[in-house]
Design an enzyme around this catalytic site. Sequence first.
Site, PDB file in Angstrom:
ATOM      1  N   ASN A  95     -10.251  -0.173  -0.029  1.00 50.34           N
ATOM      2  CA  ASN A  95      -8.920  -0.117   0.002  1.00 50.34           C
ATOM      3  C   ASN A  95      -8.076  -0.602  -1.567  1.00 50.34           C
ATOM      4  O   ASN A  95      -8.140  -1.810  -1.418  1.00 50.34           O
ATOM      5  CB  ASN A  95      -8.141  -0.888   1.208  1.00 50.34           C
ATOM      6  CG  ASN A  95      -6.795  -0.706   1.205  1.00 50.34           C
ATOM      7  OD1 ASN A  95      -5.811  -0.378   0.426  1.00 50.34           O
ATOM      8  ND2 ASN A  95      -6.196  -1.355   2.375  1.00 50.34           N
ATOM      9  N   HIS A 125      -3.323   7.165   2.560  1.00 48.67           N
ATOM     10  CA  HIS A 125      -3.822   5.703   1.856  1.00 48.67           C
ATOM     11  C   HIS A 125      -5.068   5.526   2.402  1.00 48.67           C
ATOM     12  O   HIS A 125      -5.385   5.726   3.686  1.00 48.67           O
ATOM     13  CB  HIS A 125      -2.819   4.612   2.388  1.00 48.67           C
ATOM     14  CG  HIS A 125      -3.153   3.482   2.307  1.00 48.67           C
ATOM     15  ND1 HIS A 125      -3.821   3.046   1.089  1.00 48.67           N
ATOM     16  CD2 HIS A 125      -3.392   2.199   3.093  1.00 48.67           C
ATOM     17  CE1 HIS A 125      -4.178   1.672   1.241  1.00 48.67           C
ATOM     18  NE2 HIS A 125      -3.928   1.119   2.054  1.00 48.67           N
ATOM     19  N   CYS A 172       0.857  -1.185   0.004  1.00 51.97           N
ATOM     20  CA  CYS A 172      -0.025   0.002  -0.058  1.00 51.97           C
ATOM     21  C   CYS A 172       0.778   1.228  -0.064  1.00 51.97           C
ATOM     22  O   CYS A 172       0.352   2.359  -0.310  1.00 51.97           O
ATOM     23  CB  CYS A 172      -0.969  -0.048   1.307  1.00 51.97           C
ATOM     24  SG  CYS A 172      -2.094  -1.275   1.206  1.00 51.97           S
TER      25      CYS A 172
END
Length: 320
Positions: free
Chosen positions: A277, A247, A114
């Site tokens: 996500n 993020h 990520c």
Amino acid sequence: MTTFSRIVGTGSYLPQKVLTNQDLERMVATSDEWIVARTGIRQRHIAATEENASDLALAASRRALEAAGIAAQDIGLIIVATTTPDMVFPSTACLLQAKLGARGAPAFDVQAVCSGFIYGIATADQFIRTGQCKSALVVGTEVYSRILDWNDRATCVLFGDGAGAAVLRADAAPGILSTHLHADGHYAEKLAVPGTVLGGKVSGRPLLRMEGNTVFKFAVRVLGEVAEEAIVANRLDKSQIDWLIPHQANIRIIQATAKKLGLSMERVVTTVERHANTSAASIPLALDEAVRDGRIQSGQRVLLAGVGGGFTWGAVLAQW
């Protein structure tokens, strides 16, 4: 004369299929109320069977190149951040290069999960600052739907597919002000896809597993720390940050990070509600949205911060 790098174009792409929380209620033992309360997620996009990471990257890259006014053949470096490459090798970056019709420039993948887009921007920034190239294409692209256990209600509700891209170009004036990267491999088992290929067969379990509480606590701590690291390094006050683009993993992590920095949520770009996500794609997806809807204006300071499996984490502070 000192050379800096500057983001001059962004682009993004989301697959057509949308999977809502209501859809997930029919697949696993969960509920829209439970998902929203704990994550802030209401829907996510899912790639079609024939869509791979390079295909999503191609659409996002074309939009970024168009925004930058640069032809693909004139890009001096291609970096693709992905956890879900098309194949073992060649790299997704090389596959993307071919699809763009470009030749000759270095192209490689970055695997920082990520935090991948942050790592990619930091790498491209160094290439440009040291004169190795004059422009770079950095892409975050993921098809996480391929590595999820759709029977695991704790993880399958969290992720989605998508791609985001940015074009960097050499400039005499500062654009990327600083980059800050970290990793701690001692946490490797807390968030992983522990599968591999052995003798032509899959060895291990090639599906995502996560120790949720550990990841949550770690993310809240290091996102705030690395954001403050970037602010201090540039001798700025927190109030001088115009936009925080973290993020997009969980709205509670995002809110906690904003609180640590003393930023109101009005100065934080969030897409987690609609995108879920998307790992390495989450920050560039949010960045492109904020650029295209006019929130990010020339002269503003934009702080990007991410944390992911590894654990890896990092931040990029840029002046638009």
